[in-house]
Structure formats: C-alpha cells, structure tokens
Design an enzyme around this catalytic site. Structure first.
Site, PDB file in Angstrom:
ATOM      1  N   ARG A 136      -7.232  -0.073  -6.825  1.00 54.07           N
ATOM      2  CA  ARG A 136      -7.986   0.783  -5.978  1.00 54.07           C
ATOM      3  C   ARG A 136      -7.811   2.101  -6.838  1.00 54.07           C
ATOM      4  O   ARG A 136      -6.678   2.659  -7.443  1.00 54.07           O
ATOM      5  CB  ARG A 136      -6.170   0.704  -4.804  1.00 54.07           C
ATOM      6  CG  ARG A 136      -6.392   0.070  -3.390  1.00 54.07           C
ATOM      7  CD  ARG A 136      -5.949  -0.301  -2.867  1.00 54.07           C
ATOM      8  NE  ARG A 136      -6.701   0.675  -1.443  1.00 54.07           N
ATOM      9  CZ  ARG A 136      -5.342   1.348  -0.785  1.00 54.07           C
ATOM     10  NH1 ARG A 136      -4.512   0.940  -0.109  1.00 54.07           N
ATOM     11  NH2 ARG A 136      -6.326   1.924   0.032  1.00 54.07           N
ATOM     12  N   ASP A 158      -1.652  10.620  -1.332  1.00 51.43           N
ATOM     13  CA  ASP A 158      -2.064   9.331  -2.547  1.00 51.43           C
ATOM     14  C   ASP A 158      -2.224  10.379  -3.691  1.00 51.43           C
ATOM     15  O   ASP A 158      -2.375   9.640  -4.912  1.00 51.43           O
ATOM     16  CB  ASP A 158      -3.287   8.343  -1.837  1.00 51.43           C
ATOM     17  CG  ASP A 158      -3.146   8.022  -1.055  1.00 51.43           C
ATOM     18  OD1 ASP A 158      -2.529   7.295  -0.773  1.00 51.43           O
ATOM     19  OD2 ASP A 158      -3.285   8.455   0.453  1.00 51.43           O
ATOM     20  N   ARG A 210       0.700  -0.964   0.030  1.00 53.51           N
ATOM     21  CA  ARG A 210      -0.107  -0.259  -0.154  1.00 53.51           C
ATOM     22  C   ARG A 210       0.763   1.330  -0.281  1.00 53.51           C
ATOM     23  O   ARG A 210       1.846   1.356  -0.171  1.00 53.51           O
ATOM     24  CB  ARG A 210      -1.054   0.039   1.187  1.00 53.51           C
ATOM     25  CG  ARG A 210      -1.238  -0.645   2.717  1.00 53.51           C
ATOM     26  CD  ARG A 210      -0.078  -0.310   3.629  1.00 53.51           C
ATOM     27  NE  ARG A 210       0.108   1.068   3.955  1.00 53.51           N
ATOM     28  CZ  ARG A 210       0.969   2.320   3.291  1.00 53.51           C
ATOM     29  NH1 ARG A 210       2.460   1.044   4.157  1.00 53.51           N
ATOM     30  NH2 ARG A 210       0.737   2.728   3.630  1.00 53.51           N
ATOM     31  N   GLY A 211      -0.076   2.695  -0.104  1.00 50.94           N
ATOM     32  CA  GLY A 211       1.674   3.749  -0.309  1.00 50.94           C
ATOM     33  C   GLY A 211       1.151   3.847  -1.067  1.00 50.94           C
ATOM     34  O   GLY A 211       1.529   2.870  -2.176  1.00 50.94           O
ATOM     35  N   ALA A 212       1.359   4.661  -1.603  1.00 47.50           N
ATOM     36  CA  ALA A 212       1.221   5.330  -3.153  1.00 47.50           C
ATOM     37  C   ALA A 212       1.820   5.466  -4.044  1.00 47.50           C
ATOM     38  O   ALA A 212       2.264   4.430  -4.722  1.00 47.50           O
ATOM     39  CB  ALA A 212       1.556   7.554  -3.317  1.00 47.50           C
ATOM     40  N   ASN A 233      -5.466  11.996   0.928  1.00 48.14           N
ATOM     41  CA  ASN A 233      -4.495  11.652   1.629  1.00 48.14           C
ATOM     42  C   ASN A 233      -5.360  10.879   2.725  1.00 48.14           C
ATOM     43  O   ASN A 233      -6.981  11.080   2.865  1.00 48.14           O
ATOM     44  CB  ASN A 233      -3.210  12.588   2.326  1.00 48.14           C
ATOM     45  CG  ASN A 233      -2.657  11.236   3.483  1.00 48.14           C
ATOM     46  OD1 ASN A 233      -1.865  10.717   2.549  1.00 48.14           O
ATOM     47  ND2 ASN A 233      -2.149  11.277   4.556  1.00 48.14           N
ATOM     48  N   LYS A 234      -4.984  10.554   4.188  1.00 47.87           N
ATOM     49  CA  LYS A 234      -5.690   8.999   3.978  1.00 47.87           C
ATOM     50  C   LYS A 234      -6.582   9.894   4.753  1.00 47.87           C
ATOM     51  O   LYS A 234      -6.494  10.963   6.201  1.00 47.87           O
ATOM     52  CB  LYS A 234      -4.559   8.306   5.638  1.00 47.87           C
ATOM     53  CG  LYS A 234      -5.203   7.232   6.080  1.00 47.87           C
ATOM     54  CD  LYS A 234      -5.677   6.357   5.684  1.00 47.87           C
ATOM     55  CE  LYS A 234      -5.531   5.556   4.603  1.00 47.87           C
ATOM     56  NZ  LYS A 234      -5.879   4.597   3.787  1.00 47.87           N
ATOM     57  N   GLN A 293      -2.095   2.097  10.164  1.00 46.71           N
ATOM     58  CA  GLN A 293      -1.281   2.415   8.875  1.00 46.71           C
ATOM     59  C   GLN A 293      -0.071   2.991  10.284  1.00 46.71           C
ATOM     60  O   GLN A 293       1.299   2.601  10.093  1.00 46.71           O
ATOM     61  CB  GLN A 293      -1.037   3.237   8.519  1.00 46.71           C
ATOM     62  CG  GLN A 293      -1.433   2.506   7.072  1.00 46.71           C
ATOM     63  CD  GLN A 293      -3.553   2.438   6.736  1.00 46.71           C
ATOM     64  OE1 GLN A 293      -3.652   3.242   7.708  1.00 46.71           O
ATOM     65  NE2 GLN A 293      -3.514   2.608   5.860  1.00 46.71           N
TER      66      GLN A 293
HETATM   67  O1  MRU Z   1      -4.542   3.076   2.735  1.00 43.17           O
HETATM   68  P1  MRU Z   1      -3.250   2.999   2.025  1.00 43.17           P
HETATM   69  O2  MRU Z   1      -2.700   2.811   3.352  1.00 43.17           O
HETATM   70  O3  MRU Z   1      -2.706   2.591   0.658  1.00 43.17           O
HETATM   71  O4  MRU Z   1      -3.082   4.123   2.605  1.00 43.17           O
HETATM   72  C1  MRU Z   1      -1.785   5.094   1.089  1.00 43.17           C
HETATM   73  C2  MRU Z   1      -1.421   5.999   2.569  1.00 43.17           C
HETATM   74  O5  MRU Z   1      -0.747   5.083   2.985  1.00 43.17           O
HETATM   75  C3  MRU Z   1      -1.608   7.175   3.349  1.00 43.17           C
HETATM   76  O6  MRU Z   1      -2.750   7.678   2.868  1.00 43.17           O
HETATM   77  C4  MRU Z   1       0.638   7.540   2.654  1.00 43.17           C
HETATM   78  O7  MRU Z   1      -0.040   9.053   4.145  1.00 43.17           O
HETATM   79  C5  MRU Z   1      -0.169   8.644   1.752  1.00 43.17           C
HETATM   80  S1  MRU Z   1       0.502   7.588   0.898  1.00 43.17           S
HETATM   81  C6  MRU Z   1       2.175   7.924   0.238  1.00 43.17           C
END
Ligand code: MRU
Length: 376
Positions: free
Chosen positions: A94, A248, A54-56, A258-259, A207
């Site tokens: 996603r 993201d 996960r994560g960008a 973002n999250k 996370q």
């Molecule tokens: O749902 P996720 O864990 O894929 O979400 C992404 C993230 O971890 C966050 O939003 C993060 O702060 C940005 S992605 C580098």
C-alpha cells in the site's frame, strides 16, 4: 481494547506456535469476528493490500511481523537476499501509509547485526514485537496528552458533554491498541469526562460506520453515526466542539495525509472556529517529504464506490451493486490537509503546532539525522 468484554490487540504471535501471527479480519467487521493466521511474508502483504488489516500503526506492525515471517521461511544460506525481496513485496502493498516502509526498514536494519541465521531470525522477531509494543505504548501516551484538550473543553462547558467529530477509523483497530484519534477519547472517558463522538461513515469502505462506531460501542462510548457530508452542517449548528482525526502520513512540515474527506472537514472546522487536531505516533512522520502534495495517494478500485457490502437479515454478508454497472468511478483513498488548517498534532511526546520548526523541536534526533542525510 475490548471485544465482548475480552481484551484484544489487533495483531499478536500465536501463543502455541510463534511462527504464526494472528490478526482480526477487518473486512468482516462488525458482522463477523474472525481471527486469521499469517504464515508467510506473502500472507502479510496480502493482508495489507486486501485490507484484512488497515490503518497506519497496524499496517506497520503487520509489515514488521511480515519481515519476521520472511526470516522464518528463508533458507539459512540465502536469508539476506530473501529478506530484501520480502521488504520490496511488503513495501509495495500500500503506497500512502508511512508506517509501512518505516517498519520494514527498522527490521532490515536490525537484522544486519545478526551473524547466523538463528540470530537474524530471533532479531527479526524481537524487532517486530518491539514495533507492536511501541505502537501500543505510543498510542497510550497520545491519549494522555490529547486528554488535556478534551478536559479543557469540558471545563469551559462546566462539565457539559464534549462533542468530538472523527473521520474514518483511527481507533484501536487501526493500531495495535488504543488508536490515535480515539486514545484521547478513551483517556477522557476514563477520567470521568462526559464525551460524545460524531462518527463519519467514511465512504466508500465505511471504516467509520463499520469499525469506529463498533469499537466505540464495544468500549461503551456514547457515539452517533453521521453521513460524510453532515460535519459542516453540525459545526455550523455548534454541535461539534473539536475534530480529532488520525493520519497515514504527515510530512515533517506538518501537512497531513488522511482518509479522503478529511480536508473538507478541516475547511469546515476552520470556517466555524472548531479546533482541528491530528493524532499520530512519530512513526507516521515522513522526514523526507517537504510538501504534502508529494505524498503518494493510493487509488483503489472504483468497485468500492459502485457497490456496497452489508449483512442480510439472515446473517449473510453480501455485496450489492449500487449503480448501473457501466458507470465510471474514481476512488482516491486519501487527501492532504495543509498544515495551516491544523490546530495541533497530538504525538506520544506531546501536542505540537503543525509546522516544521515545532515538529523538529519535538523530535530533535530525527531532525538531526534528516539534516545529515542532506534533506532540505
Ligand atoms: O484505507 P485505510 O483504512 O487503511 O485508511 C487508514 C485510515 O484508517 C485512516 O486514514 C485513518 O484515519 C488514519 S490511519 C490511523
């Protein structure tokens, strides 16, 4: 970055068989460290959808390698159609992360230059490796630029501890290496600056609690876990010097997805005059959307809210029900922080104000192609 003192990336081709791509299963961290092989585009899509990764940046790199795995498994006479199908599958895994489509399109575009099956497959491999290497390189540069923010705060405090608040995991686990929000922290630590990180736990998937706290600990960074609701209070108490988060997807006009919970941190930061920075590689910029409100927001299962996963004293990972089973839960994965609440974007090319003019000035080649494709 290091795990138990050993250097890792979050994704890499198996050195003994490069038709297998290896990842760390993030669903099990920090309790178990498990490396999982991906052998097909379907494996890659599942790893993204079910959040093994996960994560960008890491989603982008996994999608890039997923396209390569589609080429490995394609029939030579039908490779173009099979890669288009794989692109659709990966793209749908996603919705919010911009890097996903960006990586898929980048591989699709480069393989059109190949004439034979072998050429296309080799090009897909080369491009996927470039995406991963570039992600690590860009995050390192984000660290070098973002370090100046922390250094200035440290000087203003006469070398006193700089308290940084972060939300979710925009650490190296969310990228191929270094991370975005964490890269300036690692660079500041390497420069001998005294840093301390407030880590939001980041319900419901945790996370922050499971990943950010663990990776900072592994890197020997001083950090403290807090509840998601604590940030505003800590800012009022002058216990936060700066907020740095990841993203993201960020529009070319500076709105940041973002999250979930990031927006509330930005509001609290504004009210308390705490600078609020967003760190991102340019692969996360969306050059088509003008407004943050148009960013697709992922809705995940309510089970993530009504249950909680942890490890028993006996070392078994278990999921427990937190609520009565009938309760309805709404689980939007992301929110949008409007550009006006953001002090700056930390990119691989430097720090820019979060507005259209400044972003276009920093990435003129992207702004030109956006104009020629007829966007506003
Ligand atoms: O749902 P996720 O864990 O894929 O979400 C992404 C993230 O971890 C966050 O939003 C993060 O702060 C940005 S992605 C580098």
């Amino acid at each position: 970055m290091k795990i138990n003192g050993k250097q890792y990336r979050t994704i890499w081709p198996d050195p003994s068989d490069n038709t297998r791509i290896l990842i760390i299963d993030q669903r099990k961290l920090p309790h178990e460290f498990i490396i999982v092989p991906l052998c097909t585009a379907e494996d890659s899509a599942k790893a993204i959808r079910d959040m093994y990764v996960r994560g960008a940046g890491l989603i982008g790199a996994t999608a890039g390698f997923g396209m390569y795995l589609a080429a490995v498994n394609a029939s030579p006479e039908n490779i173009d159609a099979e890669l288009t199908q794989a692109a659709e599958l990966l793209d749908a895994s996603r919705p919010t992360a911009r890097n996903l489509r960006w990586a898929v399109e980048r591989v699709l575009k480069t393989i059109t230059t190949g004439q034979s099956y072998e050429e296309k497959r080799n090009t897909a491999y080369k491009t996927a490796c470039e995406i991963a290497d570039e992600d690590a390189r860009f995050c390192k540069s984000i660290g070098e630029h973002g370090h100046s923010i922390i250094k200035d705060i440290s000087s203003a405090k006469n070398g006193g501890t700089v308290n940084i608040l972060t939300h979710c995991n925009a650490g190296w686990l969310a990228f191929v290496d270094y991370g975005s929000a964490t890269a300036p922290i690692y660079a500041a630590r390497d420069a001998g600056i005294d840093v301390h990180v407030w880590v939001d736990e980041t319900r419901p998937w945790n996370q922050g609690a499971r990943l950010t706290a663990w990776e900072l600990q592994q890197e020997g960074i001083n950090c403290t876990l807090i509840t998601d609701n604590a940030g505003g209070h800590l800012m009022q108490q002058k216990m936060v010097d700066v907020v740095i988060v990841g993203t993201d997807r960020t529009t070319h006009t500076g709105d940041v997805a973002n999250k979930i919970g990031t927006y509330l941190k930005a509001l609290a930061a504004k009210d308390n005059n705490v600078p609020f920075y967003v760190a991102l590689p340019s692969s996360t910029l969306d050059w088509e959307l003008d407004h943050g409100r148009d960013i697709p927001i992922e809705e995940r299962s309510g089970n993530e809210i009504t249950t909680i996963t942890g490890v028993t004293k006996g070392g078994i990972i278990e999921t427990l029900q937190l609520t009565s089973p009938e309760i309805r839960a709404l689980n939007h994965g992301f929110d949008v922080t409007p550009a006006r609440l953001i002090s700056g974007l930390i990119t691989e090319r430097g720090i820019t104000p979060a507005n259209r003019e400044a972003i276009h000035r920093l990435f003129p080649e992207k702004a030109v192609s956006q104009k020629s494709e007829g966007h506003k």
